[in-house]
Write an enzyme that holds these catalytic residues in place. Structure first.
Site, PDB file in Angstrom:
ATOM      1  CB  SER A   1     -14.899  -5.437   2.236  1.00  0.00           C
ATOM      2  OG  SER A   1     -16.291  -5.238   2.371  1.00  0.00           O
ATOM      3  CG  ASP A   2     -15.921  -4.958  -4.483  1.00  0.00           C
ATOM      4  OD1 ASP A   2     -17.062  -4.453  -4.406  1.00  0.00           O
ATOM      5  OD2 ASP A   2     -15.353  -5.143  -5.577  1.00  0.00           O
ATOM      6  CD1 TRP A   3     -22.422  -3.711  -1.867  1.00  0.00           C
ATOM      7  CD2 TRP A   3     -20.402  -2.757  -1.753  1.00  0.00           C
ATOM      8  NE1 TRP A   3     -22.563  -2.424  -1.371  1.00  0.00           N
ATOM      9  CE2 TRP A   3     -21.356  -1.828  -1.288  1.00  0.00           C
ATOM     10  CE3 TRP A   3     -19.061  -2.372  -1.738  1.00  0.00           C
ATOM     11  CZ2 TRP A   3     -21.015  -0.538  -0.849  1.00  0.00           C
ATOM     12  CZ3 TRP A   3     -18.722  -1.097  -1.303  1.00  0.00           C
ATOM     13  CH2 TRP A   3     -19.699  -0.209  -0.873  1.00  0.00           C
ATOM     14  CB  SER A   4     -20.357 -10.079  -0.842  1.00  0.00           C
ATOM     15  OG  SER A   4     -21.647  -9.678  -0.477  1.00  0.00           O
ATOM     16  CB  ALA A   5     -14.663  -8.504  -1.221  1.00  0.00           C
TER      17      ALA A   5
END
Ligand SMILES: *[C@@H]1O[C@H](CO)[C@@H](O)[C@H](O)[C@H]1NC(C)=O
Ligand SMILES: *[C@@H]1O[C@H](CO)[C@@H](O)[C@H](O)[C@H]1NC(C)=O
Ligand SMILES: *[C@@H]1O[C@H](CO)[C@@H](O)[C@H](O)[C@H]1NC(C)=O
Ligand SMILES: *[C@@H]1O[C@H](CO)[C@@H](O)[C@H](O)[C@H]1NC(C)=O
Ligand SMILES: *[C@@H]1O[C@H](CO)[C@@H](O)[C@H](O)[C@H]1NC(C)=O
Ligand SMILES: *[C@@H]1O[C@H](CO)[C@@H](O)[C@H](O)[C@H]1NC(C)=O
Ligand SMILES: *[C@@H]1O[C@H](CO)[C@@H](O)[C@H](O)[C@H]1NC(C)=O
Ligand SMILES: *[C@@H]1O[C@H](CO)[C@@H](O)[C@H](O)[C@H]1NC(C)=O
Ligand SMILES: *[C@@H]1O[C@H](CO)[C@@H](O)[C@H](O)[C@H]1NC(C)=O
Ligand SMILES: *[C@@H]1O[C@H](CO)[C@@H](O)[C@H](O)[C@H]1NC(C)=O
Length: 880
Positions: A300-304
């Site tokens: 995942s992208d950061w906090s996605a």
């Protein structure tokens, strides 16, 4: 990276999952018939269909050996250890920008994920390479491979396991897009070849590449859930797209990255057809792991990540940085993933597949042999500090200042010079003779940032010469050679006079100096970056396409007083040059992009003729912003629901749009001059005889289950001797009651309320017709034609020409021409070279939504060869 309105977003998202409806992606927006099918309503509020179960890895393509090793490793693991591989320890929990848990029992250390696509971020003694969107202009496979290899080597030397790059999302739909420069080009073929070479380079150096951001992350505004003044919490933007455009444009370079063996892919922040990318089963299960046969892991992208069980079933394999929001100490996975496997909502085969994919990428690139200890810390450049930065514990040696630059400065200088595009050159104003009596250099962009090259965090300002955009796609400069320094060195060598004025607003001094100069070199720029930093009112995306910091006025003030004014543009993308490019006193224009640490030396190499320019624009430079036909959504357009970004233009972005709408650009896609000239002759088409295209059929094997686990919840408790790190994410549970341990308010909601049909089914599944191997059906790469042509250097000096091959697919909905091949040829004066490029089945196909496959239409097809998208002197029919 900001995280706002989190709690409400989570609830909304989980509920949205419950009501998922099985509507397909819109078939096509058919842009040739705007009267009906391109109406925004065709895409507005589009939905994304469910696709389950998540395809398990099968070791196809080049992955067989890595798959076998990964399975053997995963078979030894306990459930907690598997969970550790998939879940980040939380923001600023460990040395890298992201780390997963470790497996101490087997001496397996925590895997390290580190930015960025242009060098190792957040450390020292690393190189600052030219940006992706800059080296795209070299159209040179060896430049891309070499840059990838050297970046990989630097990450390897710092102990990084996964380099968070390269980028092909954003592709560059709108020139204002803040992060376009991190990627390569709005053309999918140019981007696709550049990303393949970069992936190969990084991975040959023993580091896993993470191709990102999957997919349609085409703007910074609203990419994440946010709070908007006067509106409140707003969900992340939805990029709404039809199936054909997705395949023919945005997915294309990702397919190339998968075919090149990218070990990892990062899902993006935005929603696609109103489903967040990191829990969108159609994007991850159907397209990426099904059709494209992706064998590595999705991170995942950061906090996605916005859900636990749902994202696991939709195909996510690793969550970054692991916590539900930065430093909440809670996670959708970690404890919750252990629980979800124990309560049967995530089947064992799915967590086995996550772990196997991660370990297969590890073995594919040889991490088992290449790994060195992590010897830096993203959160501090100090030698001693806290190992766990957020928790402020474990003080000790955190940065060994390992110099990983090797001799990379040489290739960085060369790559930037080879990527500098000569746009105008009246009466051989360039190259400079090196005898100019009086050289004047103008512009803040020629000089140092008074705060130093790294003075603004993540390059979040536009001070001094621009050699990198801003955001997480950056690296610290070891030094930055400014244009002024390099030109001054040059002039001092031959004994000329050089003076400068680097205050862009000092009109009196500018006038006085320009009047004295034999040659005036004016440096101007335009910047952009990632949305968490706002520079001069630009929230990542550019507010306009004009020059920054009074650049247009500066050029006008110099050129009004000097009849030999040379303009050098440093920018993250196209800029508007209409106001001055035609002024006869502007005798030369160079686009130098974002050249990295050797900026000044590279531009001096071109200005003084040591490098004969051969680069070509990787995008179109239009006369006005509206000429592009696409733009950013800057204001919420859907009340307090997710903004809707309808990609109604279909495949018509950049040159395809200019061609379609008969708009003449200032400098077209693929354009670039040289200090010599070339002529084109003798096109020759050789028809190949590939077999027929066979859709992939049959079924997969059943999902492998590796090892077993106990249902005794006492075995998963926090170990009594654990040194707990505050806000760190662990795989353990803190109660024998799973509901209590999960801390989830509506734990135990009946599975049929949120587990999509078929999602836990590990039985053999039908294969996808357009699939069959990494990248797609292998027969898509069958060669249909080979095209040859003769290119002659008709000037007096050696030079390099990027020969471009375009194809017309011939249908009423097809672009006039699309790029399909190119080669950068080095040719001596008076000599000729042969251009040769293959046209594959894929190159001639359109995506057919009804059969969900690539099909060569019956429309007549033509091939063109030339020096730009609009200078195509050679053509021939393709006789199918
Ligand atoms: C769409 O418009 C074209 C003309 O632009 C027309 O020929 C076609 O029948 C229309 N299709 C539908 C489904 O209305
Ligand atoms: C999980 O990772 C953490 C952090 O590296 C480590 O402390 C812990 O021992 C690991 N747990 C298991 C079961 O391996
Ligand atoms: C488990 O996930 C839910 C969201 O689905 C979250 O609210 C909860 O805090 C998580 N629990 C832990 C222990 O991280
Ligand atoms: C453990 O629990 C799962 C889910 O309830 C169940 O499918 C499985 O059979 C159980 N295994 C054992 C060994 O009891
Ligand atoms: C630095 O750039 C910002 C805009 O990015 C500008 O507002 C500021 O005045 C500049 N400072 C200096 C010292 O040049
Ligand atoms: C465009 O944006 C830049 C950077 O914010 C600014 O300096 C410039 O004045 C703007 N141009 C126009 C025409 O507003
Ligand atoms: C070009 O420069 C000369 C000075 O060399 C000046 O007199 C003339 O006005 C300039 N022309 C333009 C179009 O700016
Ligand atoms: C440019 O100006 C110089 C004097 O500054 C003059 O000698 C030269 O002829 C001019 N060149 C052109 C092309 O007008
Ligand atoms: C299983 O565990 C997950 C993760 O904590 C939770 O979201 C879900 O509600 C649980 N489901 C059941 C049926 O217990
Ligand atoms: C897309 O095409 C399929 C197959 O022809 C058809 O069944 C479906 O209704 C179409 N969907 C839309 C939204 O037009």
């Amino acid at each position: 990276m900001l995280w706002l309105a989190q709690a409400s977003a989570i609830l909304a998202i989980r509920l949205a999952q419950v009501g998922a409806v099985a509507t397909p992606f819109p078939n096509s927006t058919s842009p040739n018939n705007p009267s009906n099918s391109t109406s925004p309503s065709a895409l507005n509020e589009a939905t994304s269909p469910p696709y389950y179960p998540s395809p398990w890895m099968d070791g196809s393509g080049q992955w067989a050996e890595a798959y076998a090793k990964a399975q053997a490793f995963v078979k030894q693991l306990t459930l907690l250890e598997k969970v550790n591989l998939t879940t980040g320890v939380g923001w600023e929990g460990e040395a890298c920008v992201g780390n997963v848990g470790s497996i101490p029992r087997l001496g397996f250390r925590s895997l390290c994920m580190q930015d960025s696509p242009l060098g190792v971020r957040d450390t020292d003694y690393n190189s600052a390479f030219p940006a992706g969107g800059t080296v795209a202009a070299s159209w040179d496979r060896s430049v891309w491979y070499q840059r990838g290899y050297e970046m990989g080597k630097e990450h390897r030397g710092k102990g990084v396991d996964v380099q968070l790059g390269p980028v092909v999302g954003p592709l560059g739909r709108s020139p204002e897009g803040g992060r376009n420069w991190e990627g390569f080009s709005p053309d999918p073929v140019l981007s696709g070849i550049a990303v393949s070479e970069t992936v190969r380079g990084i991975q040959d150096a023993g580091v896993i590449a993470c191709t990102k951001h999957y997919i349609l992350n085409e703007q910074e505004h609203f990419r994440q859930p946010s709070t908007v003044d006067g509106i409140g919490a707003v969900d992340g933007i939805s990029s709404n797209i039809d199936d054909k455009t997705l395949h023919e444009l945005y997915l294309w370079p990702f397919a190339d990255a998968v075919r090149a063996g990218t070990g990892s892919i990062m899902c993006s922040y935005n929603q696609v057809n109103n489903s967040y990318s990191c829990q969108n089963s159609y994007l991850m299960n159907y397209l990426l792991k099904g059709e494209l046969g992706f064998q590595g892991f999705v991170m995942s992208d950061w906090s996605a990540q916005h859900s636990g069980v749902s994202s696991a079933l939709a195909g996510l394999d690793m969550t970054m940085p692991g916590d539900t929001g930065f430093n909440t100490g809670l996670s959708f996975w970690g404890t919750n993933l252990t629980i979800a496997v124990l309560n049967g909502t995530v089947p064992e085969w799915r967590i086995d597949d996550m772990a196997t994919r991660i370990m297969a990428a590890y073995y594919l690139v040889g991490r088992d042999k290449a790994q060195v200890p992590i010897n830096f810390n993203s959160w501090s450049l100090d030698t001693y500090g806290y190992q766990h930065a957020y928790a402020q514990t474990d003080y000790g040696l955190i940065n060994q200042h390992v110099d990983v630059r090797y001799e990379h400065a040489m290739s960085i200088r060369s790559a930037a010079a080879r990527s500098t595009v000569l746009l105008k050159n009246t009466n051989n104003a360039l190259p400079l003779s090196g005898k100019e009596k009086f050289t004047a250099v103008f512009g803040e962009d020629a000089d140092n940032n008074i705060y130093g090259p790294n003075g603004c965090s993540d390059r979040g300002c536009d001070n001094g010469t621009l050699a990198m955009g801003w955001g997480s796609g950056t690296a610290n400069f070891p030094y930055l050679v400014t244009p002024l320094t390099a030109i001054q060195n040059e002039v001092l060598q031959y004994g000329g006079v050089i003076q400068h004025e680097t205050d862009n607003w000092a009109s009196q001094q500018i006038l006085a100096l320009a009047q004295q100069a034999t040659v005036s070199i004016v440096f101007v720029n335009s910047d952009s970056g990632e949305g968490y930093i706002i520079v001069d009112g630009n929230e990542g995306d550019r507010n306009n396409l004009t020059l920054w910091r009074n650049g247009d006025t500066l050029i006008q003030n110099v050129s009004a007083n000097c009849n030999n004014t040379i303009v050098v543009i440093h920018s993250t993308g196209p800029v508007l040059v209409d106001a001055w490019y035609n002024n006869p006193n502007v005798t030369a224009i160079l686009w130098a992009g974002l050249p990295g640490e050797q900026s000044g030396n590279s531009i001096a190499d071109v200005l003084y003729g040591r490098v004969n320019p051969g680069a070509k624009l990787p995008f179109t430079m239009g006369a006005s912003r509206t000429d592009y036909g696409t733009d950013i959504i800057y204001e919420p357009n859907n009340g307090n629901a997710a903004p809707q970004d309808n990609f109604v233009e279909g495949v018509f972005i950049d040159y395809r749009s200019f061609d379609k709408n008969n708009i003449t650009p200032i400098y077209e896609f693929g354009f670039g001059l040289s200090y010599t000239t070339f002529s084109y002759s003798n096109i020759n088409i050789i028809k190949a005889t590939p077999g027929p295209y066979t859709p992939t059929t049959g079924t997969t094997k059943a999902a492998p289950v590796l090892g077993s686990f106990s249902n005794d919840t006492t075995e998963y408790q926090f170990p009594p001797n654990l040194t707990y790190v505050a806000t760190y994410i662990y795989p353990y549970i803190n109660s024998t009651n799973l509901s209590t341990a999960s801390e989830e308010p509506d734990y135990g909601l009946p599975a049929d309320k949120y587990i999509p049909a078929g999602a836990t089914d590990g039985s053999p599944q039908p294969r996808i017709a357009a699939g069959g191997g990494p990248g797609g059906n292998p027969e898509l790469w069958d060669v249909m034609f080979t095209v040859k042509a003769t290119i002659t250097n008709t000037g007096n000096i050696p030079g390099e020409e990027v020969v471009q091959m375009y194809v017309s697919l011939g249908g009423p909905d097809d672009p006039k021409v699309v790029l399909r091949g190119f080669d950068r040829l080095s040719i001596q004066a008076g000599h000729s070279a042969e251009f040769s490029a293959d046209i594959t089945r894929r190159d001639l196909s359109n995506w057919e939504t009804t059969t969900q496959n690539w099909v060569i239409s019956s429309y007549p097809k033509k091939v063109y060869v030339g020096s730009s998208s609009r200078k195509l002197p050679l053509s021939a029919d393709l006789d199918l």
